[in-house]
Design a protein around this motif. Sequence first.
Motif, PDB file in Angstrom:
ATOM      1  N   ARG A 137      -0.442  13.288  -8.575  1.00 15.15           N
ATOM      2  CA  ARG A 137      -0.651  14.093  -7.366  1.00 15.15           C
ATOM      3  C   ARG A 137      -1.526  15.275  -7.743  1.00 15.15           C
ATOM      4  O   ARG A 137      -1.236  15.999  -8.688  1.00 15.15           O
ATOM      5  N   GLU A 186      -0.464   4.082  -4.163  1.00 19.04           N
ATOM      6  CA  GLU A 186       0.457   3.036  -4.614  1.00 19.04           C
ATOM      7  C   GLU A 186      -0.088   1.643  -4.303  1.00 19.04           C
ATOM      8  O   GLU A 186      -0.015   0.740  -5.138  1.00 19.04           O
ATOM      9  N   TRP A 220      -4.312  11.999  -4.212  1.00 23.48           N
ATOM     10  CA  TRP A 220      -3.628  11.243  -5.249  1.00 23.48           C
ATOM     11  C   TRP A 220      -4.664  10.582  -6.133  1.00 23.48           C
ATOM     12  O   TRP A 220      -5.640  10.013  -5.647  1.00 23.48           O
ATOM     13  N   LEU A 255      -0.307   7.216 -11.593  1.00 25.18           N
ATOM     14  CA  LEU A 255      -0.496   7.935 -10.333  1.00 25.18           C
ATOM     15  C   LEU A 255      -0.248   9.422 -10.584  1.00 25.18           C
ATOM     16  O   LEU A 255       0.746   9.791 -11.207  1.00 25.18           O
ATOM     17  N   ASP A 294      -3.730   9.739   0.020  1.00 26.94           N
ATOM     18  CA  ASP A 294      -2.281   9.940   0.110  1.00 26.94           C
ATOM     19  C   ASP A 294      -1.558   9.014  -0.855  1.00 26.94           C
ATOM     20  O   ASP A 294      -2.147   8.126  -1.456  1.00 26.94           O
ATOM     21  N   ARG A 295      -0.260   9.251  -0.979  1.00 21.39           N
ATOM     22  CA  ARG A 295       0.547   8.497  -1.943  1.00 21.39           C
ATOM     23  C   ARG A 295       0.602   7.001  -1.607  1.00 21.39           C
ATOM     24  O   ARG A 295       0.529   6.162  -2.492  1.00 21.39           O
ATOM     25  N   ASP A 296       0.748   6.680  -0.320  1.00 23.31           N
ATOM     26  CA  ASP A 296       0.812   5.272   0.065  1.00 23.31           C
ATOM     27  C   ASP A 296      -0.453   4.529  -0.355  1.00 23.31           C
ATOM     28  O   ASP A 296      -0.392   3.434  -0.909  1.00 23.31           O
TER      29      ASP A 296
END
Length: 87
Positions: free
Chosen positions: A43, A23, A57, A41, A18-20
């Motif tokens: 997607r 990051e 991601w 990054l 996932d994005r979190d």
Amino acid sequence: MAENEGVSDVRHVLVLPDRDAAEEAAEALGERFGVADEPQLVRDALAGEDDAEDAQWLVVVEDPRGRLDPGELDEFAAGWDGWREEP
């Protein structure tokens, strides 16, 4: 001597859920591995899927001097339930 001699276009791709996680991993790369350039990054939605929950991601890390150890990157990505994509 050629301008780019001794420099390769090596890049590592970490696949994260996932994005979190992506990051956090991108930020931690600098601290753990001394990566100076900010990782990219990306997607990566599964074919035909628009739902963010169905996306992975990618964290793309440039490694022009080939100094990052693939095994250490595997372990690093596993900390976020991810993995390093084989070239």
